[in-house]
Design a protein around this motif. Sequence first.
Motif, PDB file in Angstrom:
ATOM      1  N   TYR A 184      17.863  25.869  -8.183  1.00 24.58           N
ATOM      2  CA  TYR A 184      17.821  24.771  -8.907  1.00 24.58           C
ATOM      3  C   TYR A 184      16.833  24.109  -7.773  1.00 24.58           C
ATOM      4  CZ  TYR A 184      22.489  24.617 -11.459  1.00 24.58           C
ATOM      5  OH  TYR A 184      22.888  24.626 -12.006  1.00 24.58           O
ATOM      6  N   THR A 185      15.631  23.421  -8.572  1.00 30.12           N
ATOM      7  CA  THR A 185      14.462  22.325  -7.685  1.00 30.12           C
ATOM      8  C   THR A 185      14.318  21.408  -8.346  1.00 30.12           C
ATOM      9  OG1 THR A 185      13.718  24.802  -8.494  1.00 30.12           O
ATOM     10  CG2 THR A 185      12.749  22.619  -7.739  1.00 30.12           C
ATOM     11  N   SER A 186      14.332  20.372  -7.101  1.00 29.11           N
ATOM     12  CA  SER A 186      14.971  18.844  -7.250  1.00 29.11           C
ATOM     13  C   SER A 186      13.433  18.229  -6.814  1.00 29.11           C
ATOM     14  CB  SER A 186      16.032  18.372  -6.392  1.00 29.11           C
ATOM     15  OG  SER A 186      15.908  17.329  -6.837  1.00 29.11           O
ATOM     16  N   THR A 187      12.172  17.498  -6.813  1.00 33.92           N
ATOM     17  CA  THR A 187      11.989  16.534  -6.377  1.00 33.92           C
ATOM     18  C   THR A 187      12.018  15.488  -5.554  1.00 33.92           C
ATOM     19  OG1 THR A 187       9.941  17.416  -7.313  1.00 33.92           O
ATOM     20  CG2 THR A 187       9.400  15.927  -6.475  1.00 33.92           C
ATOM     21  N   LEU A 188      11.867  15.616  -3.797  1.00 36.74           N
ATOM     22  CA  LEU A 188      12.209  14.845  -2.863  1.00 36.74           C
ATOM     23  C   LEU A 188      10.762  13.855  -2.953  1.00 36.74           C
ATOM     24  CD1 LEU A 188      13.827  12.236  -1.444  1.00 36.74           C
ATOM     25  CD2 LEU A 188      14.600  14.534   0.270  1.00 36.74           C
ATOM     26  N   THR A 189      10.577  12.138  -3.566  1.00 34.65           N
ATOM     27  CA  THR A 189       9.298  11.289  -3.040  1.00 34.65           C
ATOM     28  C   THR A 189       9.323  11.094  -2.188  1.00 34.65           C
ATOM     29  OG1 THR A 189       9.013  12.239  -5.274  1.00 34.65           O
ATOM     30  CG2 THR A 189       7.197  10.109  -4.491  1.00 34.65           C
ATOM     31  N   LEU A 190       8.554  11.094  -0.674  1.00 37.35           N
ATOM     32  CA  LEU A 190       8.593  10.216   0.743  1.00 37.35           C
ATOM     33  C   LEU A 190       7.138   9.487  -0.146  1.00 37.35           C
ATOM     34  CD1 LEU A 190       8.555  13.404   2.218  1.00 37.35           C
ATOM     35  CD2 LEU A 190      10.907  10.988   2.168  1.00 37.35           C
ATOM     36  N   SER A 191       7.414   7.847  -0.002  1.00 38.66           N
ATOM     37  CA  SER A 191       6.737   7.077  -0.169  1.00 38.66           C
ATOM     38  C   SER A 191       6.906   5.973   0.655  1.00 38.66           C
ATOM     39  CB  SER A 191       6.842   5.966  -1.203  1.00 38.66           C
ATOM     40  OG  SER A 191       7.203   6.964  -2.123  1.00 38.66           O
ATOM     41  N   LEU A 192       5.393   5.702   1.629  1.00 33.74           N
ATOM     42  CA  LEU A 192       5.426   4.386   2.443  1.00 33.74           C
ATOM     43  C   LEU A 192       4.851   2.772   1.950  1.00 33.74           C
ATOM     44  CD1 LEU A 192       4.298   3.740   5.167  1.00 33.74           C
ATOM     45  CD2 LEU A 192       2.489   4.727   5.214  1.00 33.74           C
ATOM     46  N   PHE A 193       4.991   2.176   2.834  1.00 35.65           N
ATOM     47  CA  PHE A 193       5.432   1.081   2.336  1.00 35.65           C
ATOM     48  C   PHE A 193       4.666  -0.206   3.226  1.00 35.65           C
ATOM     49  CE2 PHE A 193       8.157   2.874  -0.912  1.00 35.65           C
ATOM     50  CZ  PHE A 193       6.974   2.381  -2.537  1.00 35.65           C
ATOM     51  N   GLU A 194       3.622  -1.180   3.081  1.00 33.89           N
ATOM     52  CA  GLU A 194       3.321  -2.070   3.711  1.00 33.89           C
ATOM     53  C   GLU A 194       3.487  -2.798   3.521  1.00 33.89           C
ATOM     54  OE1 GLU A 194       0.184  -2.781   6.531  1.00 33.89           O
ATOM     55  OE2 GLU A 194       1.261  -2.519   8.008  1.00 33.89           O
ATOM     56  N   ASP A 195       4.398  -4.692   4.095  1.00 32.23           N
ATOM     57  CA  ASP A 195       4.457  -5.563   3.002  1.00 32.23           C
ATOM     58  C   ASP A 195       4.716  -6.720   4.424  1.00 32.23           C
ATOM     59  OD1 ASP A 195       5.084  -7.568   1.206  1.00 32.23           O
ATOM     60  OD2 ASP A 195       6.885  -6.381   0.692  1.00 32.23           O
ATOM     61  N   ALA A 196       4.965  -7.776   3.664  1.00 32.74           N
ATOM     62  CA  ALA A 196       4.740  -8.927   4.717  1.00 32.74           C
ATOM     63  C   ALA A 196       6.323  -9.435   4.664  1.00 32.74           C
ATOM     64  CB  ALA A 196       3.086 -10.023   4.526  1.00 32.74           C
ATOM     65  N   PHE A 197       5.897 -10.860   5.955  1.00 29.21           N
ATOM     66  CA  PHE A 197       7.699 -11.007   6.180  1.00 29.21           C
ATOM     67  C   PHE A 197       6.847 -12.421   5.105  1.00 29.21           C
ATOM     68  CE2 PHE A 197       7.713  -8.952   9.981  1.00 29.21           C
ATOM     69  CZ  PHE A 197       9.753  -8.074   9.044  1.00 29.21           C
ATOM     70  N   ALA A 229       0.720  -1.326  -0.252  1.00 32.32           N
ATOM     71  CA  ALA A 229      -0.041  -0.415   0.068  1.00 32.32           C
ATOM     72  C   ALA A 229       0.939   1.653  -0.082  1.00 32.32           C
ATOM     73  CB  ALA A 229      -0.901  -0.220   0.979  1.00 32.32           C
ATOM     74  N   ARG A 230       0.233   2.043  -1.108  1.00 37.69           N
ATOM     75  CA  ARG A 230       1.304   3.121  -1.366  1.00 37.69           C
ATOM     76  C   ARG A 230       0.974   3.852  -1.248  1.00 37.69           C
ATOM     77  NH1 ARG A 230       6.261   3.968  -6.025  1.00 37.69           N
ATOM     78  NH2 ARG A 230       6.686   5.647  -5.362  1.00 37.69           N
ATOM     79  N   CYS A 231       1.567   6.050  -0.245  1.00 35.42           N
ATOM     80  CA  CYS A 231       0.637   6.696  -0.641  1.00 35.42           C
ATOM     81  C   CYS A 231       2.403   7.539  -0.269  1.00 35.42           C
ATOM     82  CB  CYS A 231       0.018   7.146   1.313  1.00 35.42           C
ATOM     83  SG  CYS A 231       0.194   8.915   1.220  1.00 35.42           S
ATOM     84  N   ALA A 232       2.590   8.308  -1.401  1.00 38.59           N
ATOM     85  CA  ALA A 232       3.474   9.379  -1.602  1.00 38.59           C
ATOM     86  C   ALA A 232       2.867  10.550  -2.302  1.00 38.59           C
ATOM     87  CB  ALA A 232       3.908   8.619  -3.503  1.00 38.59           C
ATOM     88  N   TYR A 282       4.935  -5.479   7.794  1.00 35.29           N
ATOM     89  CA  TYR A 282       6.230  -4.092   8.444  1.00 35.29           C
ATOM     90  C   TYR A 282       5.957  -3.312   7.393  1.00 35.29           C
ATOM     91  CZ  TYR A 282       9.258  -5.948   4.848  1.00 35.29           C
ATOM     92  OH  TYR A 282       9.524  -6.717   3.925  1.00 35.29           O
ATOM     93  N   TRP A 283       6.010  -1.714   8.037  1.00 28.41           N
ATOM     94  CA  TRP A 283       5.963  -0.580   7.312  1.00 28.41           C
ATOM     95  C   TRP A 283       7.239   0.071   6.984  1.00 28.41           C
ATOM     96  CZ3 TRP A 283       7.635   3.778  10.133  1.00 28.41           C
ATOM     97  CH2 TRP A 283       7.050   3.704  10.968  1.00 28.41           C
ATOM     98  N   TYR A 284       7.713   0.483   6.181  1.00 25.48           N
ATOM     99  CA  TYR A 284       8.926   1.740   5.872  1.00 25.48           C
ATOM    100  C   TYR A 284       8.524   2.276   5.163  1.00 25.48           C
ATOM    101  CZ  TYR A 284       8.963  -1.338   1.506  1.00 25.48           C
ATOM    102  OH  TYR A 284       9.033  -2.060   0.597  1.00 25.48           O
ATOM    103  N   LEU A 292      -2.758   3.218   7.628  1.00 26.62           N
ATOM    104  CA  LEU A 292      -2.160   3.518   7.873  1.00 26.62           C
ATOM    105  C   LEU A 292      -2.038   4.475   6.426  1.00 26.62           C
ATOM    106  CD1 LEU A 292       1.241   2.524   8.944  1.00 26.62           C
ATOM    107  CD2 LEU A 292       0.805   1.359   6.903  1.00 26.62           C
ATOM    108  N   SER A 293      -1.775   5.179   6.860  1.00 26.40           N
ATOM    109  CA  SER A 293      -1.202   7.124   6.303  1.00 26.40           C
ATOM    110  C   SER A 293       0.384   7.115   6.585  1.00 26.40           C
ATOM    111  CB  SER A 293      -2.749   7.458   6.076  1.00 26.40           C
ATOM    112  OG  SER A 293      -2.323   8.001   7.974  1.00 26.40           O
ATOM    113  N   LEU A 294       0.728   8.401   5.702  1.00 26.09           N
ATOM    114  CA  LEU A 294       1.537   8.874   5.569  1.00 26.09           C
ATOM    115  C   LEU A 294       1.009  10.706   5.191  1.00 26.09           C
ATOM    116  CD1 LEU A 294       5.485   8.403   4.201  1.00 26.09           C
ATOM    117  CD2 LEU A 294       3.790  10.685   3.206  1.00 26.09           C
ATOM    118  N   THR A 295       1.748  11.741   5.771  1.00 22.40           N
ATOM    119  CA  THR A 295       1.830  12.931   6.419  1.00 22.40           C
ATOM    120  C   THR A 295       3.369  13.568   6.420  1.00 22.40           C
ATOM    121  OG1 THR A 295       1.194  13.629   8.693  1.00 22.40           O
ATOM    122  CG2 THR A 295      -0.626  13.030   6.946  1.00 22.40           C
ATOM    123  N   VAL A 296       3.103  14.962   5.318  1.00 15.54           N
ATOM    124  CA  VAL A 296       4.354  15.406   6.456  1.00 15.54           C
ATOM    125  C   VAL A 296       4.354  17.162   5.865  1.00 15.54           C
ATOM    126  CG1 VAL A 296       6.582  16.397   3.904  1.00 15.54           C
ATOM    127  CG2 VAL A 296       5.324  14.809   3.587  1.00 15.54           C
TER     128      VAL A 296
END
Length: 209
Positions: A196-209, A8-11, A98-100, A54-58
């Motif tokens: 200069y400008t760059s885009t830094l993309t943050l992503s939340l994943f959850e996976d299983a062992f 599950a990805r939230c970018a 687990y999430w990362y 499960l969610s991500l905020t910046v």
Amino acid sequence: MMNKGNAARCAVGILGGLLLAGVGTGAFAQYPDADGTGDVDVKVDIAPTENGALSLTVAGTETTLTEGGTTATYRQFSGALPNVTVTDTREDVPAGVYWYVTGQASAFEGAAGQPDITADHLGWAPKVLTPNDGEVTEGDTVGTSIDGGANGVGLVDQELLALALDSDEAQATSGQWTANAELVLKTTTDVAPGAYTSTLTLSLFEDAF
């Protein structure tokens, strides 16, 4: 890199953005006044999510790097990643998951057409801000190609910001975790001046062992 499986990805993209707006116009024929009117109340009852999410905020959408620590062999610019928070409101968390959170940067593009500064020149040092006993840990420091060495790869690919090895344990302990990182850009001394400008993309994943 970890296997994402059916992740599950939230970018969230920061350090640059583009807002598109569209406006439509149209002409309408003239109609006579209505002989009567009627109002309809539109109602909806939205129940709370039963199992949460499960969610991500910046905390911000941009950050600025400023020069400091420049040497005779490279120029250095540093700043801070806005706080990144993972929130788990689920009542039942599946076992063995687990999430990362990862981060990946695009090249720095020059506002006046300067040559790009590739993402291998941007590194970071992650830090988990929420006190814990190891339920959530930060990723390793990633250096730049100027630094060299095994970790001198920059943020070209997805690099680990924070990791919970057991989603259920992390949720039970706090349910909300915040991390950030020190960002460091290193360039050659003859880098073209300008913005200069760059885009830094943050992503939340959850996976299983």
